[in-house]
Design a protein around this motif. Structure first.
Motif, PDB file in Angstrom:
ATOM      1  N   HIS A 147       0.867  -1.311   0.087  1.00 13.57           N
ATOM      2  CA  HIS A 147      -0.121  -0.003  -0.084  1.00 13.57           C
ATOM      3  C   HIS A 147       0.914   1.055  -0.005  1.00 13.57           C
ATOM      4  O   HIS A 147       1.635   1.379   0.826  1.00 13.57           O
ATOM      5  N   ASP A 175       1.005   5.116   0.008  1.00  9.95           N
ATOM      6  CA  ASP A 175       0.441   6.426   0.297  1.00  9.95           C
ATOM      7  C   ASP A 175       1.054   7.615  -0.187  1.00  9.95           C
ATOM      8  O   ASP A 175       2.023   8.290   0.329  1.00  9.95           O
ATOM      9  N   HIS A 207      -2.509   4.599  -3.146  1.00 10.18           N
ATOM     10  CA  HIS A 207      -3.720   5.431  -2.412  1.00 10.18           C
ATOM     11  C   HIS A 207      -3.171   6.888  -2.624  1.00 10.18           C
ATOM     12  O   HIS A 207      -2.380   7.549  -1.937  1.00 10.18           O
ATOM     13  N   MET A 229      -3.649  10.585  -2.148  1.00 17.20           N
ATOM     14  CA  MET A 229      -4.373  11.454  -1.202  1.00 17.20           C
ATOM     15  C   MET A 229      -3.716  12.944  -1.700  1.00 17.20           C
ATOM     16  O   MET A 229      -2.880  13.553  -1.130  1.00 17.20           O
ATOM     17  N   ASP A 250      -8.458   1.281   6.278  1.00 14.90           N
ATOM     18  CA  ASP A 250      -7.135   1.924   6.274  1.00 14.90           C
ATOM     19  C   ASP A 250      -6.678   2.769   7.314  1.00 14.90           C
ATOM     20  O   ASP A 250      -7.476   3.872   7.505  1.00 14.90           O
TER      21      ASP A 250
END
Ligand code: DX5
Ligand code: ZN
Length: 217
Positions: A34, A36, A67, A69, A176
């Motif tokens: 994962h 970020d 992911h 953001m 998450d």
């Protein structure tokens, strides 16, 4: 999908040794990595960008769950596709046309998902259910690792699983933030099947044991 997947978050790793940390996670049983991405605008923190994703992609042949953001996932999408992402998840709260972004991710042959923050109702994601491969329900306010799990987000997981199954859809439900041996059973009970875990895996005394514990719940 009933399959349980564990996705360690690189944010909790030792940034001075990203390559070794990626290998360590894969050797410890990680199903996905994962990743970020934070732009210091959509969230009050900056993490890393496409070049780090590319470096991780060169390091190991593991599924890269990116992911985003960031405020403008549409503007930077191609960079993450080129960097080797396998799944890209985008926030419905960000400033883009969600359907268009999802279509572009799929057109590039990747998996696509939408993310909702703790304060965002499930109704904001529901219009995309037919199109997504995964729904990410944030269990912390995004921006930092090591925060506490927010149990009040669980009804959204349960409701999403119900709607998905009623409609005969098949997207993953990912959680998450603050996921560990104590909070993971709550999320799984609610209907999640993909667990992101940063601190509880990368910072565990034994990463393989931490990951297998999450798989065994
Ligand atoms: C937070 C990130 C999470 C975080 C998880 O904005 O999206 O993936 O890194 O870290 P832990 O598992 O330590 O809460
Ligand atoms: Zn994340």
């Amino acid at each position: 999908p009933a399959d349980r997947l564990i996705a360690p978050s690189l944010l909790a790793a030792d940034f001075a040794r990203v390559g070794e940390e990626t290998k360590r996670a894969v050797a410890s049983g990680a199903d996905w990595m994962h990743l970020d991405v934070m732009d210091g605008h959509f969230v009050p923190n900056i993490s890393f960008g496409p070049s780090t994703i590319d470096a991780v992609n060169q390091t190991d042949d593991v599924f890269l769950d990116v992911h985003l953001m960031i405020s403008r996932p549409d503007v930077y999408l191609d960079d993450y596709i080129k960097a080797g992402a396998d799944m890209i998840t985008v926030h419905v709260e960000a400033d883009h046309d969600v359907n268009e972004t999802l279509d572009r991710i799929h057109a590039a042959g990747l998996k696509a998902g939408v993310v909702i923050n703790p304060a965002t109702p499930l109704s904001a994601a529901e219009p995309y259910f037919d199109k997504i491969d995964m729904l990410l329900v944030m269990t912390v306010v995004p921006g930092f690792g090591g925060q506490s799990f927010m149990p009040e987000t669980m009804p959204k997981v349960t409701e999403a699983a119900k709607i998905r199954d009623q409609r005969g859809l098949n997207f993953h439900i990912q959680v998450d933030g603050g996921i560990d041996a104590k909070t993971a059973p709550i999320a799984i009970e609610a209907g999640a099947n993909v667990l992101v875990a940063g601190s509880s895996t990368f910072r565990a005394p034994d990463m393989a044991a931490a990951i297998s514990q999450l798989k065994a719940i």
